[in-house]
Write an enzyme that holds these catalytic residues in place. Structure first.
Site, PDB file in Angstrom:
ATOM      1  CE  LYS A  34       9.279   6.614   6.405  1.00  0.00           C
ATOM      2  NZ  LYS A  34       9.110   8.068   6.319  1.00  0.00           N
ATOM      3  NE  ARG A 129       3.327  12.360   7.682  1.00  0.00           N
ATOM      4  CZ  ARG A 129       4.344  11.776   7.052  1.00  0.00           C
ATOM      5  NH1 ARG A 129       4.120  10.861   6.132  1.00  0.00           N
ATOM      6  NH2 ARG A 129       5.587  12.100   7.331  1.00  0.00           N
ATOM      7  CG  HIS A 158       8.041  15.174   6.107  1.00  0.00           C
ATOM      8  ND1 HIS A 158       9.321  14.816   5.743  1.00  0.00           N
ATOM      9  CD2 HIS A 158       7.215  14.300   5.482  1.00  0.00           C
ATOM     10  CE1 HIS A 158       9.263  13.759   4.934  1.00  0.00           C
ATOM     11  NE2 HIS A 158       7.999  13.434   4.755  1.00  0.00           N
ATOM     12  NE  ARG A 210      12.704  14.205   8.895  1.00  0.00           N
ATOM     13  CZ  ARG A 210      12.262  15.443   8.767  1.00  0.00           C
ATOM     14  NH1 ARG A 210      12.677  16.381   9.576  1.00  0.00           N
ATOM     15  NH2 ARG A 210      11.372  15.751   7.843  1.00  0.00           N
ATOM     16  CE1 TYR A 249      -4.765 -20.535 -10.574  1.00  0.00           C
ATOM     17  CE2 TYR A 249      -2.980 -19.044 -10.024  1.00  0.00           C
ATOM     18  CZ  TYR A 249      -3.689 -20.205  -9.775  1.00  0.00           C
ATOM     19  OH  TYR A 249      -3.327 -21.003  -8.735  1.00  0.00           O
ATOM     20  CB  CYS A 295       0.962 -17.715  -9.624  1.00  0.00           C
ATOM     21  SG  CYS A 295       0.668 -18.300 -11.291  1.00  0.00           S
ATOM     22  CG  MET A 296       0.642 -16.601  -3.174  1.00  0.00           C
ATOM     23  SD  MET A 296      -0.208 -17.638  -1.982  1.00  0.00           S
ATOM     24  CE  MET A 296      -1.915 -17.267  -2.304  1.00  0.00           C
ATOM     25  CG  ASP A 297       3.464 -19.487  -3.971  1.00  0.00           C
ATOM     26  OD1 ASP A 297       3.547 -18.623  -3.081  1.00  0.00           O
ATOM     27  OD2 ASP A 297       2.581 -20.358  -4.015  1.00  0.00           O
TER      28      ASP A 297
HETATM   29  C1  LIG Z   1      10.024   8.838   5.664  1.00  0.00           C
HETATM   30  C2  LIG Z   1      10.397  10.157   6.175  1.00  0.00           C
HETATM   31  C3  LIG Z   1      11.607  10.761   5.796  1.00  0.00           C
HETATM   32  C4  LIG Z   1      12.511  10.184   4.745  1.00  0.00           C
HETATM   33  O1  LIG Z   1      12.015  10.487   3.469  1.00  0.00           O
HETATM   34  P1  LIG Z   1      12.865  10.104   2.180  1.00  0.00           P
HETATM   35  O2  LIG Z   1      12.088  10.721   1.070  1.00  0.00           O
HETATM   36  O3  LIG Z   1      12.900   8.619   2.101  1.00  0.00           O
HETATM   37  O4  LIG Z   1      14.209  10.686   2.366  1.00  0.00           O
HETATM   38  C5  LIG Z   1      11.955  11.954   6.423  1.00  0.00           C
HETATM   39  N1  LIG Z   1      11.152  12.514   7.346  1.00  0.00           N
HETATM   40  C6  LIG Z   1       9.972  11.987   7.710  1.00  0.00           C
HETATM   41  C7  LIG Z   1       9.135  12.675   8.720  1.00  0.00           C
HETATM   42  C8  LIG Z   1       9.553  10.795   7.120  1.00  0.00           C
HETATM   43  O5  LIG Z   1       8.376  10.278   7.485  1.00  0.00           O
END
Ligand SMILES: *Cc1c(COP(=O)(O)O)cnc(C)c1O
Length: 365
Positions: A34, A129, A158, A210, A249, A295-297
């Site tokens: 993601k 969530r 999760h 995951r 700055y 700074c920004m850059d």
């Molecule tokens: C982002 C995410 C993960 C991965 O988590 P990590 O800690 O980067 O391994 C797994 N499952 C879900 C639902 C997530 O949102």
């Protein structure tokens, strides 16, 4: 690349980390890519993880999924977050798997032509969530989806504290196991482990993990993963200032002696946040304090020993681990890399060689 500021991604290290985690977990591997693979570039990381054996890729939204399809990834692809019912046909046309997370979501999708759509059920076991909270809700969702001809392929939850609280993880797992058993359905994908759980948590039920952050070698539990990420810039200007002169700055830094100040072409518009003031970067053998406001850059650093223009400066990498930078900034590695902006060129290493330099913002010049 005209400006010497870049984010380096070692695809060899990512491949090695996939193989190591697969071996430790003994499960199928879902690579979580993601947010443009946490800022690392989704398609290149995707090719590397698939090459190393990942069976599925997960993203957060339909946009991210369609981008990966557009870039040529045609394997299993799961959206972990919410998808709208009106986009049902996009999911089906592109063979993208959606997550069912509430009774309302199921109702909205079942009002569409969702036959054949691939779905995983999300169980909320304590993260609060998204996800179904009770076995009854899950049972109702399963029956409705099956009646509508959906292909119910997976179920997942999760963990909220995989890096810190075994007790919380155990509690969440028990709720998840209870739900999976109560549904009594031959799910092909049963998954609960994020990176830290993948290498620290054993269970007899799930068959896939995951993994996001540990692709890049970051782990609360293992020191045998390979760091894959580093960020660099180069000094483009050096000057001497006298005691009493201020830098930047707000004149927040005053030289106490004759000091050598170098300017580097990186700033908060690159994701190098202002909180970096007072931290150190590494200029070929010398740790140098960031002096004055970022700074920004551009950013100024104090050289303890002379370094010429062109000197390589490591922001994080072999000498300043990303984890250390995150701890200094009271944040997590995820946030630092996700904030590296689109202005920063991504450089990819494969077979120990630089194979590509990506900067979509420069495609028109
Ligand atoms: C982002 C995410 C993960 C991965 O988590 P990590 O800690 O980067 O391994 C797994 N499952 C879900 C639902 C997530 O949102």
């Amino acid at each position: 690349m005209y400006r010497d500021t870049w984010f380096e991604i070692d695809l060899d290290a990512i491949r090695a980390n996939v193989r190591t985690i697969r071996r430790i977990s003994g499960k199928k591997f879902i690579a979580v890519l993601k947010a443009n693979a946490y800022g690392c570039g989704d398609i290149r990381v995707c090719r590397a993880v698939v090459d190393a054996g990942a069976e599925m890729v997960a993203v957060s939204s339909l946009e991210e999924a369609l981008v990966l399809r557009g870039e040529g990834y045609d394997g299993e692809l799961l959206i972990l977050g919410a998808t709208k019912a009106e986009d049902c046909n996009k999911l089906k046309d592109n063979n993208i798997t959606a997550t069912a997370y509430s009774a309302d979501w199921v109702d909205a999708f079942c009002a569409q032509d969702c036959a054949g759509l691939k779905v995983h059920l999300k169980v909320d076991t304590g993260m609060n969530r998204i996800g179904f909270r009770t076995v009854d809700e899950l049972r109702a969702a399963k029956e409705k989806l099956l009646a509508a001809g959906v292909s119910l392929e997976g179920i997942f939850t999760h963990f909220a504290c995989a890096d810190s609280s075994r007790e919380m993880t155990d509690r969440q797992y028990l709720k998840f196991a209870e739900a999976v058993q109560a549904l009594d359905y031959p799910f092909r994908w049963i998954h609960c482990d994020n990176s830290d759980a993948s290498v620290s948590f054993r269970d007899p039920l799930s068959n896939a993990c995951r993994v996001g952050i540990s692709l890049y070698g970051i782990s609360a539990f293992r020191d045998d993963l390979k760091p894959a990420l580093s960020m660099y810039t180069r000094i483009f200007h050096v000057k001497k200032v006298q005691a009493g002169e201020t830098i930047g700055y707000g004149a927040t830094y005053t030289a106490t002696d004759e000091e050598m100040i170098a300017t580097i072409p990186i700033g908060y518009a690159d994701g190098f946040v202002r909180a970096n003031q007072g931290r150190k970067v590494f200029a070929e053998g010398a740790l140098c304090e960031v002096v004055g406001r970022v700074c920004m850059d551009q950013t100024m650093i104090r050289l303890p020993v002379y370094r010429p223009e062109g000197t390589l400066v490591e922001i994080f990498g072999p000498h300043i681990p990303l984890e250390k930078m995150a701890a200094d900034l009271q944040t997590i590695p995820y946030e630092i890399i996700c904030l590296i902006s689109s202005r920063v060129t991504r450089i990819y290493i494969e077979n120990s060689r630089k194979i590509a330099e990506d900067n979509p913002r420069l495609s028109s010049i």
